[in-house]
Write an enzyme that holds these catalytic residues in place. Structure first.
Site, PDB file in Angstrom:
ATOM      1  CB  CYS A 170      -0.956  -0.023   1.182  1.00  0.00           C
ATOM      2  SG  CYS A 170      -2.004  -1.512   1.169  1.00  0.00           S
ATOM      3  CG  HIS A 301      -1.683   4.884   4.680  1.00  0.00           C
ATOM      4  ND1 HIS A 301      -1.527   4.508   3.374  1.00  0.00           N
ATOM      5  CD2 HIS A 301      -1.974   3.747   5.366  1.00  0.00           C
ATOM      6  CE1 HIS A 301      -1.713   3.204   3.253  1.00  0.00           C
ATOM      7  NE2 HIS A 301      -1.983   2.716   4.452  1.00  0.00           N
ATOM      8  CG  HIS A 336      -6.610   0.738   1.388  1.00  0.00           C
ATOM      9  ND1 HIS A 336      -5.645   0.942   0.428  1.00  0.00           N
ATOM     10  CD2 HIS A 336      -5.940   0.538   2.557  1.00  0.00           C
ATOM     11  CE1 HIS A 336      -4.451   0.858   0.969  1.00  0.00           C
ATOM     12  NE2 HIS A 336      -4.601   0.627   2.273  1.00  0.00           N
TER      13      HIS A 336
END
Length: 411
Positions: A170, A301, A336
């Protein structure tokens, strides 16, 4: 850019943006949706969600690769590769560049991913389980390599420069941008297409489900009642060029890449480490030649899990001792997107600098008081502002952290 930083190489600017997302196709559609605080999250359609308690995802709808890819046969690639190639094609068009000129130059392709060609692997697994190893489709097996994501971009645009897919999960989009930045800054490449790509898939959804990390409805980063992520997919692409080349051709410049920082602490498989993230931010600041007080906005994030948001906030507070700048998470709208997440963050940061706004945490209702006082999370809709320097976070399982810094272009 500071004298210290500029002395180490060429200045690098972002001149093209491309996006394949649940909020639309193309950077303008994405940016408009982000500013309006719209959601791209809906019922799962990419796989059978029967048996899951949580059945929402941020999926790309209405995407037909054959409408976007002109240099290669879309059937050669998996869904992640098709996303990346389309986003890169869009970025080149957005930059006003003749693809032939880009092809003639030494242009690199640098993309990050978490799951590679996950849908291809899932189908191969199904064939193996159902009918045995000998039943595997050899054509499909040839599409399984994650390295083909960057290769799809190179094939689509007939690029001859380095082609690399980075698998740092990620945080991978920021790794790819940092890598491409170095290639252009040092003169090893004339230009670079950078970003990330991942496709929605059952295995990832199941993994986060088993971790208890999926949200009941939408992700609510920094909210006191946040309960997890929503899995998503897509691709973001940025075209990086040397400043002098961009100026010579009269290009529109979205932003300047000022620098980046990376750390890998490997302290825990899933839990982020605040001290390591803080060090990553400090490294990014040093590399960019800036101080904490210079940063006007942080694209977090911001997954919406209890652990990430509290750890990320603690790390930011450790560095920004005079108080953090406005901070928000676009995952509140996109979900996400895994290996594409930091690429989307970078794209939105460039748009924020160019258009003059701060992206929102659209789903935030009440900032978690446990995160401390004075946290400005840009609730609801985008906020008109004039940021000069912005910071983009990307953190990944295993302690992989990467932060990129972008600045308003000034001569």
């Amino acid at each position: 850019m500071s004298d210290e930083a500029s002395a180490t190489g060429r200045r690098v600017v972002v001149t093209g943006l491309g996006a394949v997302s649940s909020l639309g196709l193309g950077a303008r559609a994405l940016t408009a949706a982000i500013r309006a605080g719209r959601s791209g999250i809906g019922p799962i359609g990419q796989f059978d969600a029967t048996g899951f308690d949580r059945v929402l995802a941020g999926e790309v709808r209405g995407f037909h690769a054959e409408m976007h890819l002109r240099g290669t046969d879309p059937t050669q690639w998996g869904r992640s590769g098709r996303f990346a190639a389309a986003a890169a094609r869009m970025a080149v068009a957005d930059a006003g560049l003749n693809p032939a000129a880009l092809s003639a130059a030494n242009t690199a392709s640098c993309f990050g991913t978490t799951n590679g060609e996950s849908q291809v692997l899932e189908e191969l697994t199904r064939q193996w389980v159902d009918d045995g190893l000998a039943a595997l489709d050899p054509v499909l097996a040839g599409q399984a390599d994650a390295g083909r994501i960057a290769a799809a971009v190179s094939a689509e645009l007939d690029l001859s420069g380095e082609s690399i897919t980075l698998g740092t999960a990620c945080a991978a989009g920021n790794y790819a941008i940092g890598y491409g930045y170095d290639l252009v800054r040092t003169g090893e490449a004339d230009a670079a297409l950078c970003g990330g790509a991942d496709a929605s898939n059952r295995a990832t959804h199941a993994g986060f489900h088993r971790l208890g990390a999926l949200a009941a409805d939408v992700p609510r980063p920094f909210d006191e009642h946040r309960d997890g992520i929503v899995t998503a997919e897509g691709s973001a692409a940025l075209l990086l060029e040397p400043l002098d080349t961009a100026l010579a051709r009269g290009a529109r410049i979205y932003a300047e890449v000022l620098g980046y920082g990376m750390t890998c602490d490997a302290s825990h498989m899933t839990n982020p480490d605040a001290a390591s993230i803080a060090e990553c931010i400090r490294r990014a600041h040093r590399h960019a030649g800036i101080k904490p007080g210079d940063v006007d906005y942080i694209c977090a994030h911001g997954t919406g899990t209890k652990a990430n948001d509290s750890t990320e906030t603690a790390a930011v507070r450790e560095v920004f001792t005079d108080g953090p700048p406005p901070i928000s998470s676009i995952k509140s709208m996109l979900g996400h997107t895994m290996g594409a997440a930091a690429g989307f963050g970078a794209l939105v940061c460039c748009a924020a600098l160019s258009e003059g706004f701060l992206p929102p945490s659209a789903t935030l209702r009440q900032v978690d008081p446990a995160l401390g006082p004075g946290l400005d999370c840009v609730q609801g809709r985008g906020r008109d502002a004039r940021p000069r320097i912005v910071q983009n976070h990307g953190f990944a399982f295993g302690g992989n952290n990467a932060v990129t810094i972008f600045g308003e272009f000034t001569v």
